[in-house]
Design an enzyme around this catalytic site. Sequence first.
Site, PDB file in Angstrom:
ATOM      1  NE  ARG A  70      -3.778   2.612   2.517  1.00  0.00           N
ATOM      2  CZ  ARG A  70      -3.764   3.483   1.513  1.00  0.00           C
ATOM      3  NH1 ARG A  70      -4.892   3.750   0.853  1.00  0.00           N
ATOM      4  NH2 ARG A  70      -2.652   4.090   1.157  1.00  0.00           N
ATOM      5  CB  CYS A  78      -0.990  -0.021   1.172  1.00  0.00           C
ATOM      6  SG  CYS A  78      -0.229  -0.067   2.814  1.00  0.00           S
TER       7      CYS A  78
END
Length: 280
Positions: free
Chosen positions: A241, A236
């Site tokens: 994430r 990410c």
Amino acid sequence: MSYAKDVLVETEWVAEHLDDDSIRVVEVDENPALYAEAHIPGAIGFDWRVDLQDQVRRDFLGPEDFGALMGGRGISNDHTVVLYGDRNNWFAAYTYWYFRYYGHNEVKLVNGPRDKWIAEGRETTTEVPNYPAVTFTAQAGDKSIRAFRDEVTAALGSSTNLVDVRSPQEYSGELIAMAGYEQEGAQRAGHIPGAASVPWAQAVNEDGTFKSSNELRELYTSKGVISDGAPIIAYCRIGERSAHTWFVLHELLGQDDVKNYDGSWTEWGNLVGVPVEKDV
């Protein structure tokens, strides 16, 4: 179809185990100030930027410092760690991956973020627990779940499937970082060549709980991320994430060869001589 591993607990289960001394509940938020406002009774709060990151290098804590932090806050190798946080468990999932990286397997994620706990009207407090110091020994880092830039470079054009879990605008190159995070961006926008775009939030329902295993498998298979047992590397912007997506692929769906590239775009987008693709 059930999940591959027993790694999720519901909010009801957490409420029933608040007085269980074999468990340590831990809150890790993208916005660390939320912990002071309200948290689950007995929950330990970690500031991901201050507590969990090396303050000199662009890296997280080494095994000795990680063990000292956990032991000093009352978490031993014998405790089951239950994690939750804001942003649908971004940094809770990151910290889960962190624990697993250092060999602590007794760790679970609450199925739903802190907002779910609060929305259900469950008990909260502002009191900070003071557990006695214990010993936590971190093992050597598990290289089977963490990817470094040289491995990502070597994966280009290979059978390894790359998955970019950022927003479509970050993936296309329209944005270098999410709005509000520009100071943590990179010099170049775009994505790693060949990476599939599967934004992390597609794995959760509106309340932040995870979609069913059938829905998740269909999602990642349809995008070519899951294909005949091929290795997978998720990335990410800074690795939080993508840790969430690693959790879905490795823990919930049982894909064996999945790694989180926590250097992610803030590293790749600043590297000299590596390829970048754009869709704009």
